[in-house]
Design an enzyme around this catalytic site. Structure first.
Site, PDB file in Angstrom:
ATOM      1  N   GLU A  53       1.010  -1.253  -0.175  1.00 47.54           N
ATOM      2  CA  GLU A  53      -0.272  -0.010  -0.022  1.00 47.54           C
ATOM      3  C   GLU A  53       0.364   0.561  -0.310  1.00 47.54           C
ATOM      4  O   GLU A  53       0.728   2.240  -0.553  1.00 47.54           O
ATOM      5  CB  GLU A  53      -0.968   0.106   1.316  1.00 47.54           C
ATOM      6  CG  GLU A  53      -1.957  -1.016   1.158  1.00 47.54           C
ATOM      7  CD  GLU A  53      -1.257  -2.638   2.041  1.00 47.54           C
ATOM      8  OE1 GLU A  53      -2.053  -3.080   2.840  1.00 47.54           O
ATOM      9  OE2 GLU A  53      -0.479  -2.682   2.151  1.00 47.54           O
ATOM     10  N   CYS A  87      -0.312  -0.021   7.701  1.00 45.86           N
ATOM     11  CA  CYS A  87      -0.706   0.680   6.241  1.00 45.86           C
ATOM     12  C   CYS A  87      -1.914   1.197   6.513  1.00 45.86           C
ATOM     13  O   CYS A  87      -2.247   2.337   5.741  1.00 45.86           O
ATOM     14  CB  CYS A  87      -0.694  -0.214   5.418  1.00 45.86           C
ATOM     15  SG  CYS A  87       0.834  -1.279   4.532  1.00 45.86           S
ATOM     16  N   ARG A 202      13.438 -24.103  -5.141  1.00 52.67           N
ATOM     17  CA  ARG A 202      14.281 -23.720  -4.625  1.00 52.67           C
ATOM     18  C   ARG A 202      14.056 -21.983  -3.898  1.00 52.67           C
ATOM     19  O   ARG A 202      14.018 -21.136  -2.427  1.00 52.67           O
ATOM     20  CB  ARG A 202      15.391 -24.175  -4.077  1.00 52.67           C
ATOM     21  CG  ARG A 202      15.645 -25.172  -4.626  1.00 52.67           C
ATOM     22  CD  ARG A 202      17.323 -25.761  -4.824  1.00 52.67           C
ATOM     23  NE  ARG A 202      17.212 -27.188  -4.813  1.00 52.67           N
ATOM     24  CZ  ARG A 202      17.997 -28.064  -4.869  1.00 52.67           C
ATOM     25  NH1 ARG A 202      19.407 -27.518  -5.773  1.00 52.67           N
ATOM     26  NH2 ARG A 202      18.315 -29.246  -5.007  1.00 52.67           N
ATOM     27  N   THR A 214      20.722 -38.868   1.806  1.00 50.77           N
ATOM     28  CA  THR A 214      20.939 -38.139   0.409  1.00 50.77           C
ATOM     29  C   THR A 214      21.793 -37.299   0.903  1.00 50.77           C
ATOM     30  O   THR A 214      22.689 -37.321  -0.153  1.00 50.77           O
ATOM     31  CB  THR A 214      19.518 -37.478   0.290  1.00 50.77           C
ATOM     32  OG1 THR A 214      18.870 -38.376   0.227  1.00 50.77           O
ATOM     33  CG2 THR A 214      19.530 -36.278  -0.594  1.00 50.77           C
ATOM     34  N   ASP A 218      24.545 -38.393  -2.105  1.00 50.23           N
ATOM     35  CA  ASP A 218      24.686 -37.362  -3.150  1.00 50.23           C
ATOM     36  C   ASP A 218      25.382 -35.728  -2.915  1.00 50.23           C
ATOM     37  O   ASP A 218      25.808 -35.324  -3.613  1.00 50.23           O
ATOM     38  CB  ASP A 218      23.156 -36.661  -3.570  1.00 50.23           C
ATOM     39  CG  ASP A 218      22.427 -37.636  -4.137  1.00 50.23           C
ATOM     40  OD1 ASP A 218      22.900 -39.088  -4.377  1.00 50.23           O
ATOM     41  OD2 ASP A 218      20.791 -37.999  -4.083  1.00 50.23           O
ATOM     42  N   LEU A 222      22.367 -28.270  -2.212  1.00 46.31           N
ATOM     43  CA  LEU A 222      21.042 -27.479  -2.004  1.00 46.31           C
ATOM     44  C   LEU A 222      20.491 -25.987  -2.033  1.00 46.31           C
ATOM     45  O   LEU A 222      20.194 -25.298  -0.997  1.00 46.31           O
ATOM     46  CB  LEU A 222      21.012 -28.283   0.140  1.00 46.31           C
ATOM     47  CG  LEU A 222      20.145 -29.394   0.100  1.00 46.31           C
ATOM     48  CD1 LEU A 222      20.225 -29.587   1.379  1.00 46.31           C
ATOM     49  CD2 LEU A 222      19.419 -30.446  -1.327  1.00 46.31           C
ATOM     50  N   ARG A 225      21.293 -23.133  -8.100  1.00 49.92           N
ATOM     51  CA  ARG A 225      21.808 -22.275  -9.190  1.00 49.92           C
ATOM     52  C   ARG A 225      21.860 -22.458 -10.775  1.00 49.92           C
ATOM     53  O   ARG A 225      22.633 -21.321 -11.759  1.00 49.92           O
ATOM     54  CB  ARG A 225      23.152 -23.705  -9.500  1.00 49.92           C
ATOM     55  CG  ARG A 225      23.911 -23.813  -7.787  1.00 49.92           C
ATOM     56  CD  ARG A 225      24.275 -24.891  -8.319  1.00 49.92           C
ATOM     57  NE  ARG A 225      24.307 -25.964  -8.624  1.00 49.92           N
ATOM     58  CZ  ARG A 225      23.700 -26.590  -7.898  1.00 49.92           C
ATOM     59  NH1 ARG A 225      23.574 -26.625  -6.309  1.00 49.92           N
ATOM     60  NH2 ARG A 225      22.806 -27.857  -8.082  1.00 49.92           N
TER      61      ARG A 225
END
Length: 359
Positions: A53, A87, A202, A214, A218, A222, A225
């Site tokens: 506003e 506001c 993300r 994980t 891996d 996280l 990119r």
């Protein structure tokens, strides 16, 4: 289209520009109209900065028109002092005679008080315009304040034959049939455009969560990119503190919360350890912990055990499932969702299924 709906729809369009940057505040858009012409508009861009506003009023070149205008806003104007002034006070100060609101703010600090303050000032207030659409816009904010937990999004990719990863353990004929354990190299199930979309997601959510397996297998970063935007807070389950300290999640580049049974003493500036009881309802404890950390949304990115835990405890709001155009033949099976209605989209040769949980 009715006149009020036309301008609230524009408010929603504007509000979406702040997706991923306004936490812990909601997404809000505002339009000021005089004689069916937009004379000002704005949206909330970042917590601590002016609200929608304020930006809309400041954008009006001829301020004398405000006394004869209508201000549209997708969410009830705030009535309390936070990082910025109320506001409502600015609307009253500028003597804007008409206010049209999409939906009421669920935050107990507002929750109808903004509307009450405007009415007491003699301003005509109209509410409930495109209410469902305005609620959908702020599904994260509403879930956080009404259910006292973050909005939970499940995300995974599976092959055409229902696997999310190949086997880590395989039979090698060169070793006379002995079982050999081999660390997997990344195996992409989806195409580049699907992976880019995941990075966009993300940037829109406040946190991202993975389990121990994980994180170890891996070694994910996280972060964002393949898109431009903020990195989500990293949430990592590590019951017995097994994840290597050389892993990307310990690189101190992004705020990271490690959830374990014991608090690790060697905390870094951006890495924090918090405890839960892994013998009790894990998903429930996690969402409570995230609520305490004022996290409004989280993407659960796996692996299978973490995803299935949230499914089994019915603590999820949305599932986004990619079906890649490849087969593994065997491997780690995809999580199992209860049967619900869904929408389906194509991303190149990938298929994206989106399921909403209304239970």
């Amino acid at each position: 289209m009715k006149i009020h709906e036309k301008y609230i729809e524009r408010c929603i369009e504007l509000a979406k520009n702040g997706l991923g940057t306004t936490y812990p505040n909601p997404l809000v858009g505002s339009v000021i109209v005089h004689e069916d012409k937009i004379i000002g508009e704005g949206w909330h861009k970042q917590a601590g900065e002016p609200h929608a506003e304020v930006n809309a009023i400041n954008s009006v070149k001829d301020k004398t028109l405000l006394k004869k205008a209508t201000i549209y806003v997708s969410l009830e104007p705030c009535s309390h002092f936070g990082k910025t002034p109320p506001c409502c006070d600015l609307i009253i100060k500028n003597k804007i005679p008409n206010v049209v609101i999409g939906t009421v703010d669920p935050n107990v600090k507002v929750a109808g008080n903004g509307i009450k303050k405007l009415l007491e000032a003699g301003i005509q207030v109209t509410t409930g315009i495109l209410e469902d659409e305005c609620n959908e816009l702020n599904k994260r904010f509403f879930t956080f304040h009404e259910k006292k937990r973050p909005y939970v999004i499940l995300k995974w990719a599976e092959t055409h034959d229902g696997f999310i990863a190949p086997e880590s353990i395989f039979c090698n004929p060169e070793t006379s049939g002995m079982t050999v354990i081999k660390k997997r190299a990344p195996v992409w199930i989806t195409n580049f455009y699907s992976r880019q979309l995941v990075h966009k997601w993300r940037s829109e959510e406040q946190a991202i969560l993975v389990g121990t397996k994980t994180a170890i297998e891996d070694n994910p970063k996280l972060n964002v990119r393949d898109w431009c935007g903020n990195n989500p807070i990293r949430i990592v389950l590590d019951r017995n503190n097994r994840i290597y300290t050389e892993s990307h999640i310990f690189d101190n580049s992004v705020k990271t919360i490690m959830i374990s049974e014991t608090v690790f003493s060697d905390e870094k500036e951006n890495v924090h350890f918090q405890k839960i009881d892994f013998n009790e309802n894990i998903a429930k404890q996690i969402v409570q912990l995230l609520f305490q950390n004022e996290i409004q949304s989280v993407i659960i990115e796996g692996g299978r055990q973490s995803l299935q835990t949230f499914i089994d405890e019915n603590l999820w709001d949305e599932a986004r499932i990619f079906i890649g155009n490849i087969k593994f033949g065997s491997g780690i099976s995809a999580p199992i969702l209860p049967k619900k209605s869904f929408e389906k989209k194509s991303i190149g040769n990938d298929e994206l299924i989106i399921v909403r949980n209304h239970d």
